[in-house]
Design a protein around this motif. Structure first.
Motif, PDB file in Angstrom:
ATOM      1  N   GLY A 125       8.404   1.223  14.522  1.00 24.23           N
ATOM      2  CA  GLY A 125       9.697   1.120  15.182  1.00 24.23           C
ATOM      3  C   GLY A 125      10.072   2.310  16.032  1.00 24.23           C
ATOM      4  N   SER A 126       9.439   3.456  15.777  1.00 21.96           N
ATOM      5  CA  SER A 126       9.817   4.676  16.486  1.00 21.96           C
ATOM      6  C   SER A 126       8.647   5.658  16.478  1.00 21.96           C
ATOM      7  CB  SER A 126      11.021   5.311  15.775  1.00 21.96           C
ATOM      8  OG  SER A 126      11.269   6.607  16.266  1.00 21.96           O
TER       9      SER A 126
ATOM     10  N   SER B   5       8.993   8.485  15.633  1.00 29.09           N
ATOM     11  CA  SER B   5       9.201   9.313  14.434  1.00 29.09           C
ATOM     12  C   SER B   5       8.415   8.766  13.231  1.00 29.09           C
ATOM     13  CB  SER B   5      10.693   9.425  14.098  1.00 29.09           C
ATOM     14  OG  SER B   5      11.221   8.160  13.759  1.00 29.09           O
ATOM     15  N   ASP B   6       7.908   7.547  13.329  1.00 32.24           N
ATOM     16  CA  ASP B   6       7.104   6.965  12.249  1.00 32.24           C
ATOM     17  C   ASP B   6       5.637   7.389  12.328  1.00 32.24           C
ATOM     18  OD1 ASP B   6       9.324   5.475  11.324  1.00 32.24           O
ATOM     19  OD2 ASP B   6       8.892   3.865  12.752  1.00 32.24           O
TER      20      ASP B   6
ATOM     21  N   HIS C 285      14.652  -4.048  17.636  1.00 32.94           N
ATOM     22  CA  HIS C 285      16.012  -4.135  18.181  1.00 32.94           C
ATOM     23  C   HIS C 285      16.186  -3.337  19.480  1.00 32.94           C
ATOM     24  CE1 HIS C 285      15.769  -1.098  14.976  1.00 32.94           C
ATOM     25  NE2 HIS C 285      16.468  -0.334  15.783  1.00 32.94           N
ATOM     26  N   ARG C 286      15.378  -2.254  19.672  1.00 30.89           N
ATOM     27  CA  ARG C 286      15.548  -1.467  20.900  1.00 30.89           C
ATOM     28  C   ARG C 286      14.720  -2.025  22.051  1.00 30.89           C
ATOM     29  NH1 ARG C 286      14.716   4.087  17.546  1.00 30.89           N
ATOM     30  NH2 ARG C 286      16.887   4.543  17.040  1.00 30.89           N
TER      31      ARG C 286
ATOM     32  N   ALA D  91       5.281  -1.075  10.838  1.00 28.52           N
ATOM     33  CA  ALA D  91       5.997  -0.070  10.042  1.00 28.52           C
ATOM     34  C   ALA D  91       7.390   0.141  10.611  1.00 28.52           C
ATOM     35  CB  ALA D  91       5.231   1.246  10.075  1.00 28.52           C
ATOM     36  N   ALA D  92       8.368   0.234   9.715  1.00 27.64           N
ATOM     37  CA  ALA D  92       9.724   0.527  10.183  1.00 27.64           C
ATOM     38  C   ALA D  92      10.537   1.098   9.037  1.00 27.64           C
ATOM     39  CB  ALA D  92      10.398  -0.736  10.724  1.00 27.64           C
ATOM     40  N   GLY D  93      11.623   1.765   9.414  1.00 28.94           N
ATOM     41  CA  GLY D  93      12.483   2.363   8.402  1.00 28.94           C
ATOM     42  C   GLY D  93      13.914   1.892   8.525  1.00 28.94           C
TER      43      GLY D  93
ATOM     44  N   MET E 189       8.947   2.700   5.948  1.00 20.85           N
ATOM     45  CA  MET E 189       8.974   4.130   6.264  1.00 20.85           C
ATOM     46  C   MET E 189      10.002   4.864   5.407  1.00 20.85           C
ATOM     47  SD  MET E 189       6.745   4.837   8.622  1.00 20.85           S
ATOM     48  CE  MET E 189       5.758   3.861   7.515  1.00 20.85           C
TER      49      MET E 189
HETATM   50  C1  RP5 Z   1      13.480   2.510  12.607  1.00 21.35           C
HETATM   51  O1  RP5 Z   1      14.441   3.491  12.511  1.00 21.35           O
HETATM   52  C2  RP5 Z   1      12.208   3.247  12.878  1.00 21.35           C
HETATM   53  O2  RP5 Z   1      11.118   2.506  12.379  1.00 21.35           O
HETATM   54  C3  RP5 Z   1      12.368   4.566  12.179  1.00 21.35           C
HETATM   55  O3  RP5 Z   1      11.754   4.566  10.909  1.00 21.35           O
HETATM   56  C4  RP5 Z   1      13.872   4.678  12.017  1.00 21.35           C
HETATM   57  C5  RP5 Z   1      14.447   5.881  12.745  1.00 21.35           C
HETATM   58  O4  RP5 Z   1      14.082   5.826  14.100  1.00 21.35           O
HETATM   59  P1  RP5 Z   1      14.454   7.017  15.101  1.00 21.35           P
HETATM   60  O5  RP5 Z   1      15.936   7.138  15.073  1.00 21.35           O
HETATM   61  O6  RP5 Z   1      13.758   8.250  14.542  1.00 21.35           O
HETATM   62  O7  RP5 Z   1      13.893   6.626  16.436  1.00 21.35           O
HETATM   63  O8  RP5 Z   1      13.763   1.593  13.608  1.00 21.35           O
END
Ligand code: RP5
Length: 164
Positions: A13-14, A16-17, A43-44, A67-69, A91
């Protein structure tokens, strides 16, 4: 020129993952499984995600690792759009330590499954090892590499000494 064939799409998702998900990429690389890793969000960047999924399927992907958080719906969205097996990696998150990600991901409603792994690095590496095991069902050299990996891991555990 035709795009290089890949077998696994790894999406997170990012960016940051990536620190965690690089563990999955490392396993795939070590086993010689061609993959492509991207940061794309449910979503983004929903349209870019949908387009990438189609491209991966056309290039021969056999599975997705997603993977996502937080409100971790990425793996479910991937599974909604592709019939390929989807392996989800929750995540670690800033406020709830990844429990939010795990519960979001593992609680898929009946009908569209996501195989959810452990939170963090272990889940990332194990999702990749699981994909290797799936691909090894129809790839004898890969099955041999997996057996060698497991034997060497077992030897290392047996040889390890505890402190006095
Ligand atoms: C999720 O939000 C992403 O997978 C990540 O784990 C979390 C934070 O994303 P960032 O704000 O670091 O881009 O969508």
């Amino acid at each position: 020129m035709a795009a290089k064939k890949i077998l696994v799409g790894v999406v997170m998702g990012s960016t940051s993952d990536w620190e965690v998900m690089s563990q999955a990429a490392k396993v795939l690389k070590d086993f010689g499984v061609p993959y492509e890793a991207r940061a794309l969000s449910a979503h983004r960047t929903p349209e870019a995600l949908a387009q990438w999924l189609r491209t991966m399927e056309k290039r021969g992907a056999r599975a997705f690792i997603a993977a996502a958080g937080g409100a971790a719906h990425l793996a479910g969205v991937v599974a909604a759009q592709s019939q390929l097996p989807v392996l989800g990696v929750p995540m670690p998150s800033k406020y709830l330590a990844g429990l939010d990600s795990l519960l979001s991901m593992v609680q898929m409603p009946k009908g569209i499954p996501v195989a959810t792994f452990a939170i963090g690095e272990a889940g990332a590496a194990n999702a990749a090892l699981f994909v290797v095991a799936m691909l090894a069902l129809s790839d004898a050299p890969l099955a041999k590499r997996l057996a060698t990996f497991r034997a060497s891991q077992a030897r290392a555990v047996i040889a390890a000494k505890l402190p006095d």
